[in-house]
Design an enzyme around this catalytic site. Sequence first.
Site, PDB file in Angstrom:
ATOM      1  N   GLY B  60      -6.330  43.241 -17.745  1.00 29.61           N
ATOM      2  CA  GLY B  60      -6.785  42.256 -16.245  1.00 29.61           C
ATOM      3  C   GLY B  60      -7.057  43.549 -15.894  1.00 29.61           C
ATOM      4  O   GLY B  60      -7.244  43.394 -14.605  1.00 29.61           O
ATOM      5  N   LEU B  61      -8.039  44.217 -16.194  1.00 32.36           N
ATOM      6  CA  LEU B  61      -8.523  45.569 -15.636  1.00 32.36           C
ATOM      7  C   LEU B  61      -8.053  45.916 -13.589  1.00 32.36           C
ATOM      8  O   LEU B  61      -8.273  46.334 -13.113  1.00 32.36           O
ATOM      9  CB  LEU B  61      -9.626  44.438 -14.806  1.00 32.36           C
ATOM     10  CG  LEU B  61     -11.026  44.159 -15.429  1.00 32.36           C
ATOM     11  CD1 LEU B  61     -12.079  43.725 -14.971  1.00 32.36           C
ATOM     12  CD2 LEU B  61     -11.602  44.917 -16.698  1.00 32.36           C
ATOM     13  N   CYS B 118     -15.214  39.947 -19.059  1.00 36.20           N
ATOM     14  CA  CYS B 118     -14.213  40.399 -19.734  1.00 36.20           C
ATOM     15  C   CYS B 118     -12.812  38.623 -19.481  1.00 36.20           C
ATOM     16  O   CYS B 118     -13.050  38.219 -18.622  1.00 36.20           O
ATOM     17  CB  CYS B 118     -13.883  41.667 -18.262  1.00 36.20           C
ATOM     18  SG  CYS B 118     -11.166  41.281 -18.580  1.00 36.20           S
ATOM     19  N   GLY B 231     -17.097  46.588 -32.101  1.00 29.97           N
ATOM     20  CA  GLY B 231     -16.440  45.189 -32.118  1.00 29.97           C
ATOM     21  C   GLY B 231     -15.918  45.747 -33.438  1.00 29.97           C
ATOM     22  O   GLY B 231     -16.337  45.485 -34.811  1.00 29.97           O
ATOM     23  N   GLY B 253     -13.757  51.515 -29.926  1.00 26.23           N
ATOM     24  CA  GLY B 253     -12.787  51.436 -28.652  1.00 26.23           C
ATOM     25  C   GLY B 253     -11.760  50.902 -29.852  1.00 26.23           C
ATOM     26  O   GLY B 253     -10.029  52.103 -29.604  1.00 26.23           O
TER      27      GLY B 253
HETATM   28  C1  LIG Z   1      -7.133  48.071 -24.254  1.00 23.37           C
HETATM   29  C2  LIG Z   1      -8.447  47.568 -23.867  1.00 23.37           C
HETATM   30  C3  LIG Z   1      -8.861  47.397 -22.416  1.00 23.37           C
HETATM   31  C4  LIG Z   1     -10.388  46.885 -22.644  1.00 23.37           C
HETATM   32  N1  LIG Z   1     -10.368  47.223 -21.288  1.00 23.37           N
HETATM   33  C5  LIG Z   1     -12.029  47.183 -21.069  1.00 23.37           C
HETATM   34  C6  LIG Z   1     -12.936  47.306 -19.801  1.00 23.37           C
HETATM   35  O1  LIG Z   1     -12.186  47.514 -19.020  1.00 23.37           O
HETATM   36  N2  LIG Z   1     -14.007  47.192 -19.976  1.00 23.37           N
HETATM   37  C7  LIG Z   1     -15.189  46.765 -20.907  1.00 23.37           C
HETATM   38  O2  LIG Z   1     -16.371  46.084 -20.786  1.00 23.37           O
HETATM   39  N3  LIG Z   1     -14.351  46.103 -22.235  1.00 23.37           N
HETATM   40  C8  LIG Z   1     -13.190  46.472 -21.993  1.00 23.37           C
HETATM   41  N4  LIG Z   1     -12.812  46.439 -23.399  1.00 23.37           N
HETATM   42  C9  LIG Z   1     -13.163  45.840 -24.713  1.00 23.37           C
HETATM   43  C10 LIG Z   1     -13.587  47.427 -25.454  1.00 23.37           C
HETATM   44  O3  LIG Z   1     -14.845  48.039 -24.624  1.00 23.37           O
HETATM   45  C11 LIG Z   1     -15.017  46.571 -26.894  1.00 23.37           C
HETATM   46  O4  LIG Z   1     -15.795  45.883 -25.902  1.00 23.37           O
HETATM   47  C12 LIG Z   1     -13.941  45.493 -27.154  1.00 23.37           C
HETATM   48  O5  LIG Z   1     -12.184  46.151 -27.701  1.00 23.37           O
HETATM   49  C13 LIG Z   1     -14.290  45.370 -29.344  1.00 23.37           C
HETATM   50  O6  LIG Z   1     -14.319  46.840 -29.408  1.00 23.37           O
HETATM   51  P1  LIG Z   1     -13.582  47.376 -30.575  1.00 23.37           P
HETATM   52  O7  LIG Z   1     -13.021  46.612 -31.777  1.00 23.37           O
HETATM   53  O8  LIG Z   1     -14.076  48.429 -31.010  1.00 23.37           O
HETATM   54  O9  LIG Z   1     -12.254  47.569 -29.479  1.00 23.37           O
HETATM   55  C14 LIG Z   1     -10.801  46.594 -23.925  1.00 23.37           C
HETATM   56  C15 LIG Z   1     -10.427  46.718 -25.093  1.00 23.37           C
HETATM   57  C16 LIG Z   1      -8.749  46.523 -24.898  1.00 23.37           C
HETATM   58  C17 LIG Z   1      -8.240  47.020 -26.248  1.00 23.37           C
END
Ligand SMILES: Cc1cc2nc3c(=O)[nH]c(=O)nc-3n(C[C@H](O)[C@H](O)[C@H](O)COP(=O)(O)O)c2cc1C
Lengths: 278, 293
Positions: B60-61, B118, B231, B253
């Site tokens: 939740g940011l 988000c 992703g 991520g």
């Molecule tokens: C715990 C967590 C916090 C995240 N917080 C943000 C965020 O603050 N801003 C954002 O743009 N994406 C956020 N993401 C999304 C990631 O940047 C990414 O786009 C998404 O998880 C898909 O990539 P991944 O599968 O490699 O994690 C968050 C992801 C996770 C798991």
Amino acid sequence: MTETEVATAAALFEATLLGRQDAGATILLEFAAAAGAGPLKAPAPGQFYQVRCDTGKEHLLRRPLSAFGASAGQGGLRLSFMVDVVGWGTRRLSLLEPGDSVGMLGPLGRGFEVAGVRKALLVAGGIGAAPLAYLARELDRSGVTYEFLAGFRTVSGVCPGLDELRGGVSVFTEDGSRGEAGVACDGLPEILRRGFDAAFVCGPQEMMAAAAGLCEGAGIPCQVSLDSRMACGIGACRGCVKEGAGGRSLCVCLEGPVFDSRQVSWKKRTEGSGPALR
Amino acid sequence: MKNPVVLASGTAGYALEMAPLVDLSRLGAVILKSVTVEPGRGNPEPRIWETTGGMLNSIGLENVGVERLVEEVLPALSGLDTVVVASIAGETVRDFAKLASRLEGAGRLAALEVNVSCPNVEKGGIHFGCDEGATATVVQAVRENCSLPLFVKLSSAVSDISRVAEAAARAGTAGLSLINTIPGLAVDPVTRRPRLGAVTGGLSGPAIKPVALKAVWDCYRATSLPIIGGGGVYDAGDAVEFMLAGAAAVSVGTSTFQDPDRAARILEDLPAAIEKAGADGPRRLVGALKVNG
Ligand SMILES: Cc1cc2nc3c(=O)[nH]c(=O)nc-3n(C[C@H](O)[C@H](O)[C@H](O)COP(=O)(O)O)c2cc1C
Ligand SMILES: Cc1cc2nc3c(=O)[nH]c(=O)nc-3n(C[C@H](O)[C@H](O)[C@H](O)COP(=O)(O)OP(=O)(O)OC[C@H]3O[C@@H](n4cnc5c(N)ncnc54)[C@H](O)[C@@H]3O)c2cc1C
Ligand code: FES
């Protein structure tokens, strides 16, 4: 900024399983940091490691485990953990054989604050005995006196090594199969009258709430080790954050897992089904 | 950017947390946790739940807010030899404008990521990214207030991502970042309760890779913008897949949670994976998916 200023001596390293001991309902695992891991800091009691349980990409989250014992001798760092098998990750760890290697990240978080404590009270429920047994052994080494109330569901869950401790140890089991029948908190009202400089508590949420209430009522500062689901373990993802007293956010992996009980908000049940820390 | 492997927003905090564990200077860039105008408190616990090949989060940011980012975080990053990208998230267009103007000239930043995707906040977030017009308005507002190159971070949870991408392109974004987490729900079958305090969360990790690849492919074909694709990126093979679908760079991520140094390892293995795909460098792979024969 508090979250990021905390100096971390945590390291990423591989550890090899030296031995395992099935201690009834739990398993004791002893690891040696792999040669080449470089100089590693030994954990303080209450600190934990993020242990990599999967070698593939099905289970991406490491599992937090408190140090149950540690020694930083000539052969490098040795670490032991007491594991309660509750799900996939802990089962995976329980299947490790000597010689197997596991990724570790740690030591993490803040452990128990023992500076100035000369007479301590330790209260454990179930697997919460792991960090407290480590604390007790460290207190033995530094000559601090303590009483240790340790509660378990049944005899098979009793933490190994309690008999070797120098402090006073009282074991409780819910079914009376060892020690007194009951839970650790049953012993609190009476023992609190003896007076302590500090109490250290780890166990299920409700048990910690009860213990903290009794200690605070007796005017004894109480430190509790909180449980939370974790992803990064280093304060980066905010996944472990719980709401504390006065609405303050508690980052369990970085500012904890050990907190002053007055910082904690006990109102909420945090885990729908979480049986992990009994 | 030194190379095409970056850390995604939200999983690497403000980079300072990672710095003691990982040599960030080796990576292409670090995208910082999204910041809002005021510090964010985030959602009730529990905030994470592991799923098969991934996880749900409902953070939740929670963030330090743009003021502390500028006053404390960015100066603290000055010692790091890394390309730093800030990520901004607003509830309103005005928020985005404010965030952009606060970061204009703040120093240390190579680019801005504009998070309109988000899934874990009630206002703003994905509600912008679902709508072409709203996305374009946000991009314009940010551009008017900040001269840094922009990457708009989009969600795949829309009916046609390529149209949102086109709208962002027309509004003048420098590039796209794909994809944010996908809305999801996990249920405890015994207690009948949701696994997350906020009830629903965002799915990430290898489980979402096919969805992310398609989003990159769709946007690549619809626009000529450079894309940071991610992703579920877990290894160098994944990185090559994203490049073939049209990504100029890849973001890592959730995999970072298993191995904080995963992105660095991907980088190490990348040349071999690129060679295996029959190319002599990453550029040749971008969008080179063979769809005819
Ligand atoms: C715990 C967590 C916090 C995240 N917080 C943000 C965020 O603050 N801003 C954002 O743009 N994406 C956020 N993401 C999304 C990631 O940047 C990414 O786009 C998404 O998880 C898909 O990539 P991944 O599968 O490699 O994690 C968050 C992801 C996770 C798991
Ligand atoms: C700081 C800290 C120290 C810990 N120390 C120890 C220790 O020394 N020994 C030990 O055995 N365990 C310890 N735990 C708990 C341990 O981390 C969890 O039991 C473990 O992560 C569960 O993983 P799993 O894959 O086996 O279970 P999963 O398959 O993930 O889950 C099984 C069940 O456990 C619940 N669960 C999952 N993670 C947690 C969690 N973190 N807390 C509560 N419930 C959870 C789930 O809701 C589910 O019902 C500690 C936890 C923390 C936060
Ligand atoms: S587990 Fe990521 S911040 Fe605590």
